[in-house]
Every structure is written in structure tokens, then in C-alpha cells.
Scaffold this motif. Structure first.
Motif, short mmCIF file in Angstrom:
data_model
loop_
_atom_site.label_atom_id
_atom_site.label_comp_id
_atom_site.label_asym_id
_atom_site.label_seq_id
_atom_site.Cartn_x
_atom_site.Cartn_y
_atom_site.Cartn_z
N GLY A 101 16.52 90.39 20.32
CA GLY A 101 17.42 91.54 20.24
C GLY A 101 18.10 91.88 21.54
N LEU A 102 17.95 91.04 22.57
CA LEU A 102 18.44 91.38 23.90
C LEU A 102 19.34 90.29 24.44
N ALA A 103 20.61 90.60 24.67
CA ALA A 103 21.53 89.61 25.21
C ALA A 103 21.29 89.41 26.70
N MET A 104 21.29 88.15 27.14
CA MET A 104 21.20 87.84 28.56
C MET A 104 22.59 87.73 29.19
N ALA A 105 23.56 87.39 28.35
CA ALA A 105 24.96 87.32 28.78
C ALA A 105 25.82 87.49 27.54
N ARG A 106 27.08 87.86 27.76
CA ARG A 106 28.01 87.98 26.65
C ARG A 106 29.43 87.87 27.17
N TRP A 107 30.31 87.41 26.30
CA TRP A 107 31.71 87.25 26.68
C TRP A 107 32.60 87.82 25.59
N ARG A 108 33.82 88.13 25.99
CA ARG A 108 34.83 88.56 25.03
C ARG A 108 36.20 88.30 25.63
N ILE A 109 37.18 88.20 24.76
CA ILE A 109 38.57 88.08 25.20
C ILE A 109 39.14 89.48 25.36
N LYS A 110 39.66 89.80 26.51
CA LYS A 110 40.24 91.11 26.74
C LYS A 110 41.49 91.26 25.89
N SER A 111 41.59 92.38 25.19
CA SER A 111 42.65 92.60 24.22
C SER A 111 44.04 92.38 24.81
N GLN A 112 44.84 91.60 24.10
CA GLN A 112 46.25 91.35 24.42
C GLN A 112 46.44 90.71 25.80
N THR A 113 45.46 89.96 26.26
CA THR A 113 45.58 89.24 27.53
C THR A 113 45.05 87.83 27.35
N ASP A 114 45.16 87.04 28.40
CA ASP A 114 44.60 85.69 28.42
C ASP A 114 43.30 85.66 29.22
N ILE A 115 42.70 86.83 29.41
CA ILE A 115 41.52 86.96 30.26
C ILE A 115 40.25 86.95 29.44
N LEU A 116 39.28 86.15 29.87
CA LEU A 116 37.96 86.17 29.28
C LEU A 116 37.03 86.93 30.22
N ILE A 117 36.31 87.91 29.69
CA ILE A 117 35.35 88.69 30.47
C ILE A 117 33.95 88.16 30.16
N LEU A 118 33.24 87.77 31.20
CA LEU A 118 31.87 87.29 31.07
C LEU A 118 30.94 88.27 31.76
N GLU A 119 30.05 88.90 30.99
CA GLU A 119 29.07 89.82 31.55
C GLU A 119 27.71 89.14 31.56
#
Length: 224
Positions: free
Chosen positions: A154-172
């Protein structure tokens, strides 16, 4: 690759909620300490990295921290992708695409990409990342994904998403992953493979809509 500063403002619980629309956004209104059950909610430091072309062209981009400093560079030709650590210009990994089952060299070991990052099952796009004695699963969606450890599902060690309306990927990446030697590099490399848009040589990968040849392969599959 040296220490990475974790800022106090980057504190999230990191709990995995598969039906949330925005996995990386903290609550709009901070929770009152009197309303938080400390036995169920713990604050987890994390860092956020950006990949400027992560949405459309991750194989020719770089990974930068919040100060804009490059941590890794990712460069490609039609046959090869190279991941380099910016701090000392050291090569981290190379991926050879010029075969039906792509190979990679990582930590001086040569292996098939599909064996290093295998599918989690016969009817899924999620993949398994093994680091040391711990197994993780990249739970991938179209524009986001979570890295879930098998021993703490139940616990993410990392996660990513595409920032809305951009070409940027955010990696946390959360603190638990940052303190594991070599796990940061493995996370970055696995994300490059996941977002490359190229086949790793297994069946379902060829049917991945993100793959450039998906539609022609899908047409042949349906009508031939």
C-alpha cells in the motif's frame, strides 16, 4: 552520485490510491494535527525530479532536480540509448535496440531488457523491478505510474505523472528509496524503458499503444 537534499516542504504520505486523478498533489488544505491518526499516517520526505521531454521523447532528455541542475542525461540514436550521470559524466547504462529482444548493460552486466524488467503477468503492462532482495511493481497507467514494493503493497516508493498540458514528466521519489544504494539509478533506468515507446521484446509490449508501431501491429493482429 552524492547526496540529494530533501526539503521539508516536500512531505507527502505517498499512499497508493489507484483511482486518484492526481497522485502527486498534496492536500489543498493542510490537515490539522488533531485530526491525524499518527498510527495510520506518517509524513514521508520526498524529492521531485523533472524530465523536460519525458512525455514524448524521454530517450533524448535529462533528469533535473528542483534547482534545475541536471542529474542524468539520456541520449539516443536509432540503435542505442545511453544514460549518463551528470555529476561525474559516468555512463550508468546503455540500451541496445537493434534486435527483436533489446539488450542493456547496467552495472557492468549485460542482460535482456525484458528479463531485467519483466511483465508482472500475461495480461498486464505493469512490470517487475528487482533491486537486491526486494521486488517492486511498476503499476503503470497511461499518464502516471506507481512503484510498489511487494513487502509493503500500500506504500509507493516512487511515482510519476505527466504534468498537465506540458511535455514534462514529474518523478517523485520517497526517502525510503533514496537511502537504498543504487535504487535511484534503477528507478530512472526503468522509467526510461517504460516510457521509451519501444518494444522490450515480449508479446504485450508490441501491443502497447505508446509504441510507435502499435497501430500497424494492431491492424495486422485484428485482420490477418
Amino acid at each position: 552520485m552524492g547526496s540529494i537534499t530533501v526539503h521539508p516542504s516536500q512531505v507527502y504520505t505517498g499512499e497508493y490510491h489507484p483511482y486518484s486523478n492526481d497522485h502527486l498533489s498534496p492536500p489543498r488544505t493542510p490537515l490539522s494535527p488533531t485530526l491525524v491518526d499518527s498510527t495510520q499516517h506518517t509524513e514521508r520526505p520526498s524529492i521531485k525530479l523533472k524530465i523536460p521531454s519525458g512525455s514524448s521523447n524521454i530517450v533524448n532528455s535529462e533528469v533535473v532536480d528542483e534547482a534545475g541542475q541536471a542529474l542524468y542525461s539520456i541520449s539516443s540514436t536509432s540503435k542505442r540509448t545511453t544514460l549518463v550521470a551528470a555529476r561525474d559524466n559516468a555512463k550508468v547504462a546503455t540500451i541496445e535496440w537493434d534486435r527483436s529482444s533489446p539488450r542493456m548493460v547496467f552495472r557492468r552486466k549485460k542482460m535482456k531488457c525484458k528479463e531485467w524488467l519483466p511483465l508482472a503477468g500475461p495480461e498486464t503492462q505493469s512490470r517487475i523491478l528487482t533491486h537486491g532482495d526486494v521486488q517492486f511493481t511498476w503499476m503503470d497507467q497511461l499518464t502516471s505510474g506507481h512503484l510498489i514494493p511487494a513487502n509493503r503493497p500500500g506504500l509507493a516508493m516512487a511515482r510519476w505523472r505527466i504534468k498537465s498540458q506540458t511535455d514534462i514528466l514529474i518523478l517523485e521519489i520517497f526517502q525510503e528509496a533514496l537511502v537504498e544504494p543504487g535504487l535511484l539509478e534503477a528507478i530512472v533506468l526503468s522509467l526510461v524503458l517504460l516510457r521509451s515507446g519501444r518494444s522490450l521484446g515480449d508479446t504485450l509490449d508490441a501491443m502497447n499503444p505508446s509504441h510507435p508501431k502499435y497501430f500497424s501491429q494492431h491492424y495486422r493482429f485484428m485482420y490477418h
